[in-house]
Design a protein around this motif. Structure first.
Motif, PDB file in Angstrom:
ATOM      1  N   SER A 186       0.818  -1.214   0.000  1.00  0.00           N
ATOM      2  CA  SER A 186       0.000   0.000   0.000  1.00  0.00           C
ATOM      3  C   SER A 186       0.851   1.264   0.000  1.00  0.00           C
ATOM      4  CB  SER A 186      -0.951   0.020   1.202  1.00  0.00           C
ATOM      5  OG  SER A 186      -2.088  -0.772   0.980  1.00  0.00           O
ATOM      6  N   ASP A 187       1.958   1.241   0.751  1.00  0.00           N
ATOM      7  CA  ASP A 187       2.803   2.434   0.823  1.00  0.00           C
ATOM      8  C   ASP A 187       3.471   2.734  -0.521  1.00  0.00           C
ATOM      9  OD1 ASP A 187       4.363   0.155   1.016  1.00  0.00           O
ATOM     10  OD2 ASP A 187       5.644   0.917   2.631  1.00  0.00           O
ATOM     11  N   THR A 188       3.988   1.692  -1.187  1.00  0.00           N
ATOM     12  CA  THR A 188       4.652   1.921  -2.475  1.00  0.00           C
ATOM     13  C   THR A 188       3.650   2.286  -3.563  1.00  0.00           C
ATOM     14  OG1 THR A 188       4.583  -0.460  -2.921  1.00  0.00           O
ATOM     15  CG2 THR A 188       6.591   0.414  -1.954  1.00  0.00           C
ATOM     16  N   LEU A 189       2.453   1.696  -3.501  1.00  0.00           N
ATOM     17  CA  LEU A 189       1.423   2.051  -4.482  1.00  0.00           C
ATOM     18  C   LEU A 189       0.933   3.483  -4.269  1.00  0.00           C
ATOM     19  CD1 LEU A 189      -0.619  -1.286  -4.607  1.00  0.00           C
ATOM     20  CD2 LEU A 189       0.881  -0.373  -6.387  1.00  0.00           C
ATOM     21  N   ALA A 190       0.836   3.896  -3.008  1.00  0.00           N
ATOM     22  CA  ALA A 190       0.440   5.274  -2.714  1.00  0.00           C
ATOM     23  C   ALA A 190       1.475   6.254  -3.258  1.00  0.00           C
ATOM     24  CB  ALA A 190       0.264   5.462  -1.208  1.00  0.00           C
ATOM     25  N   GLN A 191       2.760   5.932  -3.089  1.00  0.00           N
ATOM     26  CA  GLN A 191       3.822   6.785  -3.621  1.00  0.00           C
ATOM     27  C   GLN A 191       3.750   6.847  -5.144  1.00  0.00           C
ATOM     28  OE1 GLN A 191       6.304   8.650  -1.755  1.00  0.00           O
ATOM     29  NE2 GLN A 191       6.298   9.564  -3.811  1.00  0.00           N
ATOM     30  N   LEU A 192       3.451   5.711  -5.764  1.00  0.00           N
ATOM     31  CA  LEU A 192       3.332   5.677  -7.219  1.00  0.00           C
ATOM     32  C   LEU A 192       2.207   6.588  -7.699  1.00  0.00           C
ATOM     33  CD1 LEU A 192       3.692   2.874  -9.689  1.00  0.00           C
ATOM     34  CD2 LEU A 192       1.416   3.877  -9.545  1.00  0.00           C
ATOM     35  N   VAL A 193       1.062   6.526  -7.008  1.00  0.00           N
ATOM     36  CA  VAL A 193      -0.072   7.387  -7.369  1.00  0.00           C
ATOM     37  C   VAL A 193       0.322   8.854  -7.203  1.00  0.00           C
ATOM     38  CG1 VAL A 193      -2.422   8.060  -6.719  1.00  0.00           C
ATOM     39  CG2 VAL A 193      -1.814   5.634  -6.858  1.00  0.00           C
ATOM     40  N   ALA A 194       1.029   9.156  -6.118  1.00  0.00           N
ATOM     41  CA  ALA A 194       1.497  10.525  -5.892  1.00  0.00           C
ATOM     42  C   ALA A 194       2.433  10.969  -7.014  1.00  0.00           C
ATOM     43  CB  ALA A 194       2.204  10.619  -4.545  1.00  0.00           C
ATOM     44  N   ASP A 195       3.306  10.068  -7.451  1.00  0.00           N
ATOM     45  CA  ASP A 195       4.245  10.388  -8.523  1.00  0.00           C
ATOM     46  C   ASP A 195       3.505  10.749  -9.817  1.00  0.00           C
ATOM     47  OD1 ASP A 195       6.300   9.842  -6.785  1.00  0.00           O
ATOM     48  OD2 ASP A 195       6.803   7.885  -7.641  1.00  0.00           O
ATOM     49  N   VAL A 196       2.502   9.962 -10.149  1.00  0.00           N
ATOM     50  CA  VAL A 196       1.757  10.212 -11.401  1.00  0.00           C
ATOM     51  C   VAL A 196       1.003  11.533 -11.311  1.00  0.00           C
ATOM     52  CG1 VAL A 196      -0.055   9.360 -12.943  1.00  0.00           C
ATOM     53  CG2 VAL A 196       1.602   7.751 -11.952  1.00  0.00           C
ATOM     54  N   PHE A 197       0.344  11.782 -10.187  1.00  0.00           N
ATOM     55  CA  PHE A 197      -0.345  13.063 -10.021  1.00  0.00           C
ATOM     56  C   PHE A 197       0.641  14.220 -10.205  1.00  0.00           C
ATOM     57  CE2 PHE A 197      -4.014  11.318  -7.316  1.00  0.00           C
ATOM     58  CZ  PHE A 197      -4.963  11.609  -8.283  1.00  0.00           C
ATOM     59  N   SER A 198       1.772  14.149  -9.502  1.00  0.00           N
ATOM     60  CA  SER A 198       2.728  15.253  -9.547  1.00  0.00           C
ATOM     61  C   SER A 198       3.332  15.414 -10.935  1.00  0.00           C
ATOM     62  CB  SER A 198       3.844  15.039  -8.511  1.00  0.00           C
ATOM     63  OG  SER A 198       4.679  13.947  -8.871  1.00  0.00           O
ATOM     64  N   ALA A 199       3.531  14.319 -11.641  1.00  0.00           N
ATOM     65  CA  ALA A 199       4.055  14.390 -13.010  1.00  0.00           C
ATOM     66  C   ALA A 199       3.095  15.124 -13.938  1.00  0.00           C
ATOM     67  CB  ALA A 199       4.314  12.979 -13.547  1.00  0.00           C
ATOM     68  N   ASN A 200       1.828  15.181 -13.540  1.00  0.00           N
ATOM     69  CA  ASN A 200       0.812  15.894 -14.308  1.00  0.00           C
ATOM     70  C   ASN A 200       0.527  17.294 -13.762  1.00  0.00           C
ATOM     71  OD1 ASN A 200      -0.659  14.042 -16.472  1.00  0.00           O
ATOM     72  ND2 ASN A 200      -0.063  12.718 -14.755  1.00  0.00           N
ATOM     73  N   GLY A 201       1.414  17.756 -12.883  1.00  0.00           N
ATOM     74  CA  GLY A 201       1.286  19.124 -12.375  1.00  0.00           C
ATOM     75  C   GLY A 201       0.273  19.293 -11.263  1.00  0.00           C
TER      76      GLY A 201
END
Length: 575
Positions: free
Chosen positions: A102-117
């Motif tokens: 869950s922690d690594t998947l949450a970070q991944l979701v955060a990464d994608v959001f941030s990559a989209n500004g």
């Protein structure tokens, strides 16, 4: 279910392309060599949003929870946010539970959001789902995500999406976001994070969330009554350990015994077969501890802390696990009693779902507040609060052990509900009664309703076909009677048509469509059939009822109702 081998082959070949990382490709090759059935299960369909979002087994493939299925969903959501809020800095908050990855998947979701500004607020460690709902509004975010699979087995994980009001996605946003996701290819996912847009959060949300939980869950219990109440609590290895003990402490409950063996968060849930507070076995350690310390109440929460199971002392002084309907009835009564003492203003309402106990409607009528009924899933109750801003939501719940107190959180909330349960125990005990006695009194006052749930697990492609066929058979050849009671009304929520079987008249069901059938009998029994939106199950909900003049008749009437439930199960071949 016809599964196209060519479709599976095409999807597998796509996932072996350079778009996907080496580890993913290696796992697919291993499945090709060792387990063709799991390979088929992993790719035969796309993972879908259900009543609780997207939930599934972790692994490679289009029908699994992994970086690419979650990445694609997050990319689609990012695109949708930018279209819906042009010129604004879109903001999202992310929480996650105790599950493996869950922690690594949450970070991944955060990464994608941030990559989209998109500005991201990411909890620094695991947190309860209701705190995520609270955080969406508290931080003024456009959406929220929680990584959780609720009470599913350890191999599952999931992804629930919340909107600006703090409630889960509902129409039209859910359909529009799904459509956006479906336009994407996996190559469209932006994985390269903009770390400047990711902010870790914790105490700045924890503190006001717990303060609001105490405020909304505290009622009439005196400090003396609280001191005379002994509580056993278990987090079942989940997130509630981060909020429930502190909430109870701040509310003045000092005699709280925590099950130490289940205190540490662990996605493998080593001490239980299932971290599901609906199951008596899940609370076995807690009830054993409760007997040692002579506790008044046992409370256990599921891994993401949105549902709770409780056991209280019955008329014989024995600990008895209550079902979700029973807990909901007593909690709702207590809230209504409180509101009546303050003065009902006329704009209040309570809410529940179409598969929950009909007794909720009787309670609302007795206290002269409005009753609203919705589809299964707390997102629909949250939608009521948004759709009727001039009305005041007192509280409400559903049979699956979820309850919500007020509207500061817009999802089922085991933190505040745990406190409410303790308040009821403390208050009733100090007045010579008990949680259980008040339940029995409510049966006398409003009708003795008894419910039962049968969940049939149907895994995989074959299971999905069996569930589909069961619903088709029930629609095409509905029973004319069940347990020797004539069926007088059939509600089909898929066609939105209710049919009176006596005079053949029909009327429109004015809530959203859903794959649910409900049969009502001449004697007041209610039987619902519904495929689960988040698990490979078909569920049958049974409710039977009798009037009861006084408590001396309780045992006799209960046996009669038990016999009727057994007859229903036999007729539906559920035994």
């Amino acid at each position: 279910m016809q599964v196209s081998e060519s479709l599976i082959h095409t999807r597998v070949q796509e996932w072996l392309s350079p778009v996907f990382d080496k580890q993913t490709q290696e796992e697919i090759v291993k499945l090709q060599q060792q387990d063709s059935e799991i390979l088929k299960e992993s790719f035969y369909k796309d993972l879908e949003f259900g009543t609780g979002g997207m939930r599934g087994i972790m692994g490679v493939g289009t029908n699994r929870i992994n970086k690419y299925t979650l990445g694609k969903s997050t990319q689609g959501l990012s695109n949708y946010l930018q279209k819906q809020f042009p010129g604004e800095q879109a903001k999202a908050v992310i929480a996650y539970d105790c599950r493996n990855n869950s922690d690594t998947l949450a970070q991944l979701v955060a990464d994608v959001f941030s990559a989209n500004g998109i500005q991201v607020y990411l909890f620094s460690s695991l947190r309860p789902t209701p705190e995520l709902s609270y955080a969406v509004k508290e931080l003024g975010c456009h959406c929220g995500i929680v990584l959780t699979a609720s009470h599913n087995p350890p191999e599952y994980n999931g992804y629930k999406v919340y909107w600006q009001d703090g409630g889960q996605l509902v129409p039209p946003q859910d359909g529009e976001i799904i459509a956006e996701i479906n336009t994407l290819n996996y190559a469209d996912i932006k994985f390269d994070a903009n770390t400047e847009l990711i902010k870790k959060i914790d105490k700045e949300i924890d503190t006001p969330f717990i303060e609001n939980s105490v405020k909304n869950g505290s009622f009439a219990a005196t400090q003396e009554a609280k001191d005379n109440t002994t509580i056993v609590f278990t987090s079942l290895h989940g997130t509630s350990i981060t909020a429930v003990p502190e909430t109870l402490k701040k509310a003045g409950y000092n005699n709280v015994h925590i099950v130490k063996e289940q205190e540490v968060p662990d996605g493998n849930f080593p001490t239980v077969k299932s971290p599901n507070p609906e199951e008596p076995e899940a609370l076995a350690m807690a009830t054993a501890l409760a007997e040692k310390v002579n506790a008044d109440i046992v409370i256990g929460t599921d891994p993401d802390c949105d549902r709770l199971g409780i056991a209280v002392r019955n008329s014989n002084g024995e600990l008895q696990l209550l079902n979700g309907n029973q807990t909901m009835i007593v909690m709702t009564w207590f809230l209504l009693k409180h509101y009546k003492s303050k003065g009902i203003k006329g704009n209040e309402f309570i809410a529940s779902t179409i598969v929950s106990t009909p007794m909720m409607k009787n309670l609302a009528a007795a206290y002269e507040v409005e009753y609203k009924e919705v589809l299964t899933g707390f997102k629909w109750i949250a939608k009521l609060i948004k759709d009727f801003p001039d009305k005041h939501f007192i509280g409400g719940g559903e049979e699956s052990f979820g309850f919500m107190v007020g509207d500061f959180v817009r999802d089922k909330d085991a933190v505040t509900s745990t406190l409410l349960a303790c308040e009821i125990v403390a208050y009733t005990k100090s007045h010579g009664s008990s949680f259980y006695k008040e339940l029995l009194n409510l049966y006398v006052d409003h009708g003795f309703y008894k419910e039962n749930l049968v969940s049939l697990v149907k895994k995989g492609i074959k299971g999905a076909e069996e569930i589909k066929q069961t619903m088709i058979d029930l629609r095409n050849n509905p029973p004319t009677e069940i347990a020797e009671e004539k069926i007088v009304l059939i509600e089909d929520y898929q066609t939105s048509i209710a049919t009176n079987t006596l005079d053949k008249t029909q009327h429109l069901i004015e809530i959203p469509k859903s794959n649910v059938l409900i049969f009502y009998t001449e004697a007041g029994s209610k039987i619902a059939a519904r495929p689960s939106g988040t698990e490979p199950k078909i569920k049958f909900y049974m409710s039977v009822q009798e009037s009861i003049d006084d408590l001396s008749a309780f045992d006799t009437v209960e046996q009669k109702l038990n016999t009727k439930i057994a007859a229903i199960k036999k007729d539906l071949q559920l035994t």
